[in-house]
Design an enzyme around this catalytic site. Structure first.
Site, short mmCIF file in Angstrom:
data_model
loop_
_atom_site.label_atom_id
_atom_site.label_comp_id
_atom_site.label_asym_id
_atom_site.label_seq_id
_atom_site.Cartn_x
_atom_site.Cartn_y
_atom_site.Cartn_z
CE LYS A 5 -3.51 -2.67 2.38
NZ LYS A 5 -4.05 -3.10 3.68
CD GLN B 191 -2.96 -4.63 7.12
OE1 GLN B 191 -2.92 -3.63 6.41
NE2 GLN B 191 -3.40 -5.79 6.69
CG ASP C 74 -9.74 -1.03 4.96
OD1 ASP C 74 -9.58 -1.20 3.74
OD2 ASP C 74 -9.07 -1.60 5.82
#
Length: 893
Positions: free
Chosen positions: A14, A58, A83
C-alpha cells in the site's frame, strides 16, 4: 499493531502504491504490547487531524492484550474510513446509499474487475461464496444495488455445487484452498477469486505455494473471465484503497473553505426586559466543548476535557501550527471608569459574537479568569453581561479548572520555604545545614541539579559534595535572608481584610522567631503574572526560578532557585500553563487563561492563549483580548509589557466609553455601587457630557501614541439619549479615532455590535505602525517619568525616600532594564481618584518600587492601595445559592 510478516507485506504494498501516484502515506506502528486504549487514542488523533483524508486499521491486530476489533473499526470516523469497515459505512451500503459511504476495498475492486469485462451486471445471476464483513456481506450488497440477483452461500450451504453452477458472476471468499471445483462453474461465467491460501509444494524453495479458493487450472477452462491468485484481486484492492482516499480528499475539499471554520453558532432568543445574567446563561444550552474544539481546528489529543463545558488545550497545538500565519490582534480597553465599570468584558464578548456569528469570521476571545475575591465580594463575576457572556457563567466565575488554586499552593510553598530557611539557618551550624541539604544516601552524597545551579551562581565550579571548603560550605548553605527585606507574602483567593497584617511564628516550636507578615489575594501573586507572560513550560520554569523573594544581609537578591523550590513550583504549575477553552452565548470560542491584577501586575490574560488563538483563527481571522482597567493602565501595560515579551503586534484598539462615565468626568456627582444614579446620569445633559469627553480624548491620544488605530465603542444604556450618543461619536472622531460606533450588544448580543465589528474590520486593514513608549535600557526614573508625563498628563514625578532607595538597589542588583508596571488608582488618570477628566500639571508621587523579576517588571507604587480587598457590608454571596435538587447555581454573580 504488532509485527506480523503478512501485515507488513500488505502495508508495504500500500505504501508503494501510494508513493507511485503521489499520495502521502505513512505507517503508524504500535507495539504488540499496545492496549485497546492505546489504539483508540491513536485513532482519535487521526480522526481529528484535517491533514489526514483517510486511514485504515490493518487487521488482525497483533497484540498481547485483548482488543475488541469491532470497537476499533467503529472508532474510525466514517468520513475517513477508506476501508469501509465501520458499521455506519456498512449500514449505508446495505441501504443502497452508495454515493454517501466508503465501500470495502476488496468488494469495490471486484466490482471494478467485473466492469472491465464489459459485461453488464444488471439482470445477471450472481453467487457470493462467503459471508465475512470484509468481503462476502458487502459484496452481496454491492451486486444487489447494481441490479444483480444475488445468492450468498457459505460453508454450511448443502447444495453449494448446484448454486455455483447457476452463477453468471461468481465471487468466492471462503478462505478454503481450491474449494470451488472447475466442473462446478457455469460455462462463460465471470469468476472472481478473493482467496489467499498456502498449500504444500516441494518444488518451491519455501515448501509451499499460494492458491485461491477456486481450482484455477480447471475453472479457467470454463470461465469467460477469471482472476488469478496471486495477482488478481490483491492489486485491485490496493488500487481501490488509493481511489477511496482520493474520493475522501475530494469530499473534504467540497466542504472545506480555505481558512474558514465550519462552526455551528447558537441562536439567541432575546427577551425584553433583559433577564438577569445568570438566567440568560442558564437558558442557553452550550455546545459540547469537544465540538467547539473540533470546530476551531484542535485535534483530540490537544484537548483535555474538564466535563462537558470546559477544557484545557495542550501547547502541542502551538507547535503544530507554528507555520500558520497569525490573525488580526485586537485589544479592548476603556476610558477611566466609574466604580461600576463601563462594560469592557461585555464589549469584548459582544464584538467576538458579532464577528463570528453575524459576520462569519474566525474569531477568538481571550479573557482573564476572575478571582473568587471580587466574585464573592462587591464586583460580582466577570463573564460579561446581558446577551454577551462566556458560558456557563457559574463555571467561569468559580473554580474553572483549578489554575488559581494551583497558584495559591505554589505561592504559599515559597512563603513556607522562606520562613523555614530563615529558621533553620538561625538554629543550625554550617555543617549541620550542609549534612541535611546534601544528605548521604547509601553512603553517597550528591548535589541535585538545582544545588549545582546555586554553586555555579556562587562561582563554585565543583560537583563533588566532599570537595567543598568550609568557606564554600558557608556560602552554599547560608542564604542569610534579611527578614526586613522579604517581599514574598502568603496569598488566599478570598477578600479577607483581617489578614492584611498578621504576626507569624508565634508557636513555641518556632523558638521566638516571629515577624510581621500579610496575606494578599491570589491573583496578585507574582506567580500569576509569571503564568500570564510565559510562552511555554520551559520559559515558565525559568521565570519561576528567577522570582526574588528577599535580599540577603549583603544586599544580594535571594531567588526561589536559591531556595531550591523551582522544580516543585513547576510541578504544581504544570497544568496551569494550558489555556482553558470555553464559549460565548452565541457559540464562538473563548480562551480563559490567567488573571493578573491590573495595578501591581499587568492586568492582561496570557500570552500563550493569544498565540494559540492567533494561529487557530488564521490570517483573516481575529483575536480579541481585553486589558484591565482604563487605557492608561491596562492598555499601556499590554503594549509596553505583554507585547514586548510576546513579540505580538496589535492591529486595533477598541476603546469602550459610556455616557455615564463621561458625565462623571465632566463634573457629575459620585457614582456608588448599589445606590441609585443621580439625575445628572438619567437626564440629558450635553454640556456635562461634552466637558467629560476630555478623558475620552486623552485615552484616544494614549492609544494613538503607540501607532495603533482606535475604534471607540460607545456602550449605550437605556437612559442615554440619541443626542448624547451622537455627541460622543462626533467628539471621538474629532479627537482622532478611526471610527466611533454606538453599541447595544448587552441587550441584543452580537447583533448589537455588528457596526462595531465592521469598524474593527476596516481599521485592521489600515497600516499599524506599532511602537513602544520607551526603551527598557533607559534608567528606571526616566521610564517612570515618561509614563507619568505622556500617558497620565503629569508635570513630573516625585520619588519618596523609600522609592529612591529601591531605584538604587534594583539598579545595583541588575534589574534596572526591566519594563515598568505602574500601580495606581484606576479611577483617575492621576494618582488621586477624585481628580476626574484629564488633569494636567500635577506631580505624581512614587512612594515605593517593588520588583517582579520572574514576571519581568518593576512596579512603582503610586498612592496607597491594598492587595487584599475587604468584604463589604453586603457582599455578593448574599445572592448566590445552590438548588439542592437540581444542583443548579442560583442568584447573581
Amino acid at each position: 499493531v504488532g509485527n506480523r510478516d503478512d501485515s507488513n507485506l500488505y502495508i508495504n504494498m500500500k505504501l508503494k502504491a501510494a508513493a507511485e501516484i503521489g499520495i502521502s502515506a505513512n505507517h503508524i506502528k504500535l507495539p504488540n504490547t499496545a492496549t485497546e486504549a492505546d489504539v483508540l487514542k491513536c485513532i482519535a488523533s487521526l480522526n481529528g487531524d484535517p491533514a489526514v483524508h483517510g486511514f485504515i486499521v490493518q487487521l488482525p491486530l497483533d497484540s498481547d492484550k485483548p482488543i475488541n476489533t469491532e470497537k476499533i473499526t467503529n472508532a474510525v470516523a466514517p468520513e475517513k474510513d477508506v476501508d469501509g469497515l465501520s458499521s455506519i459505512n456498512a449500514g449505508k451500503l446495505s441501504r443502497g446509499d452508495l454515493g454517501d459511504c466508503f465501500i470495502p476495498c476488496t468488494p469495490k475492486g471486484c466490482m471494478e474487475l467485473i466492469r472491465q469485462t464489459g459485461i453488464q451486471v444488471a439482470g445477471k445471476r450472481a453467487v457470493v461464496v462467503g459471508r465475512s464483513k470484509i468481503v462476502g456481506a458487502p459484496m452481496h450488497d454491492l451486486l444487489l444495488w447494481n441490479h444483480a440477483t444475488v445468492t450468498t452461500c457459505h460453508s454450511k450451504t448443502s447444495t453449494l455445487a448446484e448454486e455455483v453452477g447457476k452463477a453468471d458472476i461468481l465471487v468466492v471468499a471462503a478462505g478454503k484452498a481450491e474449494m470451488v471445483k472447475g466442473e462446478w462453474i457455469k460455462p462463460g461465467a465471470i469468476v472472481i477469486d478473493c482467496g489467499i491460501n498456502h498449500v504444500p509444494d516441494s518444488t518451491k524453495a519455501s515448501g509451499k505455494r499460494v492458491v485461491g479458493d477456486v481450482a484455477y487450472n480447471t475453472a479457467k477452462e470454463k470461465a469467460s473471465y477469471i482472476t488469478p491468485v496471486p495477482g488478481g484481486v490483491g492489486p485491485m484492492t490496493v488500487a481501490m484503497l488509493m481511489q477511496s482516499t482520493v474520493e475522501s480528499a475530494q469530499r473534504f475539499l467540497e466542504k472545506f473553505q480555505p481558512g474558514k471554520w465550519n462552526i455551528q453558532y447558537t441562536q439567541l432568543t432575546l427577551k425584553m426586559p433583559v433577564p438577569s445574567d445568570i438566567e440568560i446563561s442558564q437558558s442557553c444550552i452550550p455546545k459540547p466543548i469537544d465540538q467547539v474544539a473540533k470546530e476551531v481546528g484542535l485535534l483530540p489529543d490537544e484537548v483535555e476535557l474538564y466535563g462537558q463545558t470546559k477544557a484545557k488545550v495542550h501547547l502541542s497545538a502551538l507547535k503544530r501550527l507554528k507555520n500558520q500565519p497569525d490573525g488580526k490582534y485586537v485589544v479592548v480597553t476603556g476610558i477611566t471608569p466609574t466604580p461600576l465599570g463601563e462594560g469592557k468584558s461585555t464589549t469584548t464578548v459582544g464584538l467576538v459574537q458579532a464577528l463570528g456569528a453575524h459576520l462569519h469570521q474566525n474569531v477568538f476571545a481571550c479573557v482573564r479568569q476572575p478571582s473568587q475575591g471580587p466574585t464573592f465580594g462587591i464586583k460580582g463575576g466577570a463573564a460579561g453581561g446581558g446577551y454577551c457572556q462566556v458560558i456557563p457563567m457559574e463555571e467561569f466565575n468559580l473554580h474553572l479548572t483549578g489554575d488559581i488554586h494551583a497558584i495559591t499552593a505554589a505561592n504559599n510553598l515559597v512563603a513556607a520555604a522562606v520562613d523555614a530557611r530563615i529558621f533553620h539557618e538561625l538554629t543550625q551550624t554550617d555543617q549541620a545545614l550542609y549534612n541535611r541539604l546534601v544528605p548521604s544516601v547509601n553512603g553517597v552524597r550528591k548535589f541535585s541539579d538545582i544545588q549545582i545551579r546555586r554553586l555555579q551562581k556562587l562561582g563554585i565550579n565543583k560537583t563533588d559534595p566532599m570537595a567543598l571548603t568550609k568557606e564554600e560550605i558557608n556560602l552554599f548553605v547560608r542564604l542569610d535572608i534579611d527578614p526586613g527585606t522579604i517581599t514574598w507574602q502568603r496569598v488566599l483567593d478570598t477578600n479577607d481584610r483581617f489578614l492584611r497584617k498578621i504576626t507569624i511564628g508565634q508557636s513555641p516550636t518556632e523558638k521566638g522567631f516571629s515577624r510581621t507578615a500579610q496575606f494578599d489575594i491570589t491573583v496578585s501573586s507574582e506567580i500569576m503574572a509569571v503564568l500570564a507572560l510565559s510562552d511555554g513550560l520551559d520559559d515558565m520554569k525559568k521565570r519561576l526560578g528567577r522570582m526574588v523573594v528577599a535580599s540577603s544581609k549583603r544586599g544580594e537578591p535571594v531567588t526561589t532557585d536559591d531556595l531550591g523550590v523551582t522544580g516543585a513550583l513547576a510541578v504544581l504549575m504544570k497544568d496551569t500553563v494550558k489555556p482553558n477553552l470555553m464559549q460565548t452565548l452565541e457559540g464562538t470560542p473563548v480562551f480563559v487563561h490567567a488573571g493578573p491584577f491590573a495595578n501591581i501586575a499587568h492586568g492582561n490574560s496570557s500570552v500563550l492563549a493569544d498565540k494559540i488563538a492567533l494561529k487557530l483563527v488564521g490570517k483573516e481571522g481575529f483575536v480579541v483580548t481585553e486589558a484591565g482597567f482604563g487605557a492608561d493602565i491596562g492598555m499601556e501595560k499590554f503594549f509596553n509589557i505583554k507585547c514586548r515579551y510576546s513579540g505580538l503586534r496589535p492591529h486595533v484598539v477598541v476603546l469602550v466609553a459610556t455616557v455615564r462615565a463621561l458625565k462623571m468626568h465632566g463634573g457629575g456627582p459620585a457614582v456608588t455601587a448599589g445606590v441609585p444614579l443621580p439625575k445628572e446620569y438619567t437626564e440629558e445633559n450635553l454640556q456635562l457630557l461634552a466637558k467629560g469627553c476630555s478623558n475620552l480624548n486623552k485615552q484616544i491620544q494614549n492609544a494613538r501614541m503607540f501607532g495603533v488605530p482606535v475604534v471607540v465603542a460607545v456602550n449605550a444604556f437605556k437612559t442615554d439619549t440619541k443626542a448624547e450618543l451622537a455627541l460622543v461619536v462626533q467628539l471621538a472622531k474629532e479627537a482622532g479615532a478611526f471610527d466611533a460606533v454606538e453599541c447595544t450588544h448587552w441587550a441584543e448580543g452580537g447583533k448589537g455590535a455588528v457596526a462595531l465589528a465592521k469598524a474593527v474590520q476596516r481599521a485592521s486593514q489600515t497600516p499599524s505602525n506599532f511602537r513602544f513608549l520607551y526603551n527598557v535600557e533607559l534608567p528606571i526614573i526616566d521610564k517612570i517619568r515618561l509614563i507619568a508625563q505622556q500617558i497620565y498628563g503629569a508635570r513630573d514625578i516625585e520619588l519618596l525616600p523609600e522609592a529612591q532607595e529601591k531605584v538604587a538597589l534594583y539598579t545595583k542588583q541588575g534589574f534596572g532594564n526591566l519594563p515598568i508596571c505602574m500601580a495606581k488608582t484606576h479611577l483617575s488618570l492621576s494618582h488621586d481618584p477624585e481628580q476626574k477628566g484629564a488633569p494636567t500639571g500635577f506631580i505624581l508621587p512614587i512612594r515605593d518600587i517593588r520588583a517582579s523579576v520572574g514576571a519581568g517588571f518593576l512596579y512603582p507604587l503610586v498612592g496607597t492601595m491594598s492587595t487584599m480587598p475587604g468584604l463589604p457590608t453586603r457582599p455578593c454571596f448574599y445572592d448566590i445559592d445552590l438548588d439542592p435538587v437540581s444542583g443548579e447555581v442560583n442568584g447573581l454573580f
